[in-house]
Design a protein around this motif. Structure first.
Motif, PDB file in Angstrom:
ATOM      1  N   VAL A 195      12.138  58.095  53.637  1.00  0.00           N
ATOM      2  CA  VAL A 195      11.673  57.583  54.821  1.00  0.00           C
ATOM      3  C   VAL A 195      11.882  58.304  55.927  1.00  0.00           C
ATOM      4  O   VAL A 195      11.158  58.221  57.167  1.00  0.00           O
ATOM      5  CB  VAL A 195      11.743  56.162  54.840  1.00  0.00           C
ATOM      6  CG1 VAL A 195      11.152  55.358  53.727  1.00  0.00           C
ATOM      7  CG2 VAL A 195      13.100  55.686  55.119  1.00  0.00           C
ATOM      8  N   ARG A 196      13.028  58.971  56.009  1.00  0.00           N
ATOM      9  CA  ARG A 196      13.470  59.754  57.155  1.00  0.00           C
ATOM     10  C   ARG A 196      14.347  60.995  56.973  1.00  0.00           C
ATOM     11  O   ARG A 196      15.115  60.820  56.021  1.00  0.00           O
ATOM     12  CB  ARG A 196      14.158  58.761  57.875  1.00  0.00           C
ATOM     13  CG  ARG A 196      14.651  59.328  59.332  1.00  0.00           C
ATOM     14  CD  ARG A 196      13.797  59.283  60.232  1.00  0.00           C
ATOM     15  NE  ARG A 196      14.014  59.700  61.831  1.00  0.00           N
ATOM     16  CZ  ARG A 196      14.219  60.751  62.339  1.00  0.00           C
ATOM     17  NH1 ARG A 196      14.326  61.647  61.631  1.00  0.00           N
ATOM     18  NH2 ARG A 196      14.450  60.862  63.513  1.00  0.00           N
ATOM     19  N   THR A 197      14.201  62.064  57.478  1.00  0.00           N
ATOM     20  CA  THR A 197      14.792  63.164  57.352  1.00  0.00           C
ATOM     21  C   THR A 197      15.422  63.837  58.781  1.00  0.00           C
ATOM     22  O   THR A 197      14.718  63.637  59.878  1.00  0.00           O
ATOM     23  CB  THR A 197      14.025  64.403  56.697  1.00  0.00           C
ATOM     24  OG1 THR A 197      13.182  64.628  57.478  1.00  0.00           O
ATOM     25  CG2 THR A 197      13.698  63.879  55.551  1.00  0.00           C
ATOM     26  N   TRP A 198      16.587  64.399  58.635  1.00  0.00           N
ATOM     27  CA  TRP A 198      17.105  65.069  60.031  1.00  0.00           C
ATOM     28  C   TRP A 198      17.458  66.464  59.492  1.00  0.00           C
ATOM     29  O   TRP A 198      18.062  66.749  58.551  1.00  0.00           O
ATOM     30  CB  TRP A 198      18.220  64.450  60.320  1.00  0.00           C
ATOM     31  CG  TRP A 198      18.179  62.968  60.974  1.00  0.00           C
ATOM     32  CD1 TRP A 198      18.027  62.756  62.349  1.00  0.00           C
ATOM     33  CD2 TRP A 198      18.226  61.776  60.478  1.00  0.00           C
ATOM     34  NE1 TRP A 198      18.023  61.334  62.602  1.00  0.00           N
ATOM     35  CE2 TRP A 198      18.018  60.855  61.177  1.00  0.00           C
ATOM     36  CE3 TRP A 198      18.118  61.468  58.960  1.00  0.00           C
ATOM     37  CZ2 TRP A 198      17.912  59.495  60.953  1.00  0.00           C
ATOM     38  CZ3 TRP A 198      18.321  60.201  58.670  1.00  0.00           C
ATOM     39  CH2 TRP A 198      18.051  59.231  59.472  1.00  0.00           C
ATOM     40  N   ILE A 199      16.941  67.504  59.906  1.00  0.00           N
ATOM     41  CA  ILE A 199      16.985  68.944  59.913  1.00  0.00           C
ATOM     42  C   ILE A 199      17.378  69.535  61.132  1.00  0.00           C
ATOM     43  O   ILE A 199      16.976  69.549  61.991  1.00  0.00           O
ATOM     44  CB  ILE A 199      15.616  69.474  59.287  1.00  0.00           C
ATOM     45  CG1 ILE A 199      15.092  68.560  58.191  1.00  0.00           C
ATOM     46  CG2 ILE A 199      15.928  70.929  58.901  1.00  0.00           C
ATOM     47  CD1 ILE A 199      13.816  68.854  57.347  1.00  0.00           C
ATOM     48  N   GLN A 200      18.529  70.396  60.808  1.00  0.00           N
ATOM     49  CA  GLN A 200      19.171  71.380  62.046  1.00  0.00           C
ATOM     50  C   GLN A 200      19.186  72.841  61.485  1.00  0.00           C
ATOM     51  O   GLN A 200      19.434  73.069  60.276  1.00  0.00           O
ATOM     52  CB  GLN A 200      20.367  70.764  62.224  1.00  0.00           C
ATOM     53  CG  GLN A 200      20.482  69.458  63.096  1.00  0.00           C
ATOM     54  CD  GLN A 200      20.777  68.216  62.161  1.00  0.00           C
ATOM     55  OE1 GLN A 200      21.257  68.309  60.975  1.00  0.00           O
ATOM     56  NE2 GLN A 200      20.672  67.068  62.228  1.00  0.00           N
TER      57      GLN A 200
END
Length: 395
Positions: A195-200
């Motif tokens: 439901v949620r991703t954080w990509i750096q």
């Protein structure tokens, strides 16, 4: 022994099955007192959890945002391990995620963000940690893993840093999605549950296009129709072997999962210009309704950057877009549980805080970090989480 001020900003949501806490700690002190800052931070967090009838076992996710991740992360993790051992909670705490994104408007070496779920009935709850099968032998991959939390009929997975191997950004990004899929499989889930991703990315100007290409290729190959909410910004992965890193949240329930994409007339859909994420996602569960608002910037309904060169106007448009996403779901800024704002220029932090004060974007854990964004002309971007009570008709 000298002490360091470690103010805790928190918000508590009381649901029928559990209380959910969101937490931010931004320690004071000079860059030469990092070990003391870390010790005071974790002792303060332990005392806070105890006061709320909780422990590190109830921490679902922990993220460290560091000014210099290469220099400071190993020492911070060493002190963290020692303090948790002294407190008798080393075996209870989750693996933390970490990224190089300096606190903006503050000289702190690091800040901590965490979420905590305190069940009302322990017999309806369980937690289990899973170590990922590493993509390579580096220190980052060795620390990769996930925490699985069961509450009633819902199971959620919260990962730490996930990396992929490869010679270039696209190959690394594609490998990262495959590594995440393997970790989810270890947890009994698939990427369709995300439901949620954080990509750096280490260099977002150079590699954002490659990320989007890899993400689209992976989503199409897996038939991902409901795109997760997401943030994609610049950050310094640890260690130097990787140029892109991701963490994520996935949810599965014994009942059909009520997860729907949210949008607003003030923004177009990101996938229309090649970025495969939803502007937001509404997740209805027995305990709460969670609104995951993706990284949102000064973009208009045609997908164009507006107010180029004008920070105040960009910040206002960013908040306007977030407020309309929330309003469409019956929420306002007063319902926010947490947020992170990314600034291309750290010196804009004071102006941003003045705008936040005027607009009422305050009173909840809200980190502000220095991180260049997906378009060179964008000066600020914010993500947010809102938690609402479940209506009787939704239960």
């Amino acid at each position: 022994m000298p002490s360091i001020a470690c103010p805790i900003v928190s918000r508590r949501f009381v649901g029928p099955e559990a209380d959910e806490l969101t937490i931010q700690i931004l320690p004071a002190g000079s860059p030469h007192e990092v070990a003391l800052q870390v010790e005071e931070t974790y002792r303060a967090l332990a005392a806070f959890l105890t006061a709320h009838g909780s422990s590190f076992q109830d921490v679902t996710a922990e993220t460290l945002l560091l000014r210099d991740v290469r220099r400071d992360l190993p020492g911070i993790l060493d002190v963290r391990a020692r303090v948790l051992g002294d407190l008798g909670q080393a075996a209870l705490a989750p693996r933390p995620a970490f990224i190089g994104q300096a606190p903006a408007g503050h000289d702190a070496t690091f800040q901590l963000a965490a979420t905590v779920v305190v069940p009302h009935r322990r017999d309806a709850w369980s937690v289990r940690d899973v170590a990922a099968m590493p993509s390579c032998p580096c220190d980052g991959c060795a620390r990769s893993g996930a925490r699985i939390v069961r509450l009633g009929d819902r199971t959620s997975v919260h990962t730490t840093n996930v990396y992929g191997e490869g010679q270039g950004a696209q190959e690394q990004a594609l490998g990262m999605f495959h590594a995440a899929e393997r970790l989810l499989d270890q947890c009994g889930m698939g990427f369709g549950d995300v439901v949620r991703t954080w990509i750096q990315l280490r260099d977002i100007d150079r590699d954002y296009g490659a990320l989007n290409s890899a993400r689209r290729e992976f989503f199409e190959s897996r038939g991902i129709g409901r795109r997760p909410a997401s943030t994609g910004v610049q950050g310094t992965p640890f260690p130097d072997a990787h140029d892109v890193v991701m963490s994520l949240t996935a949810v599965r329930s014994s009942r059909p999962l009520d997860a729907t994409v949210i949008s607003t007339p003030t923004l177009n859909e990101a996938w229309s210009y090649g970025a495969d994420f939803s502007r937001g996602l509404r997740l209805v569960e027995a305990n709460q309704v969670t609104l995951h608002v993706s990284g949102t910037a000064s973009i208009d309904e045609a997908g164009r950057t507006v107010h180029v060169g004008d920070f105040a106007a960009q910040a206002e448009r960013m908040l306007h877009n977030i407020s309309t996403l929330l309003a469409g779901q019956g929420a306002t800024f007063s319902d926010l549980a947490s947020a992170i704002t990314y600034l291309k220029r750290a010196e804009d932090a004071a102006a941003l805080q003045a705008i936040f004060q005027r607009r009422g974007f305050r009173g909840f854990p809200s980190a502000v970090v220095h991180a260049p964004l997906c378009r060179p002309e964008l000066l600020c971007e914010a993500e947010a989480v809102s938690i609402l009570p479940v209506k009787r008709s939704e239960a």
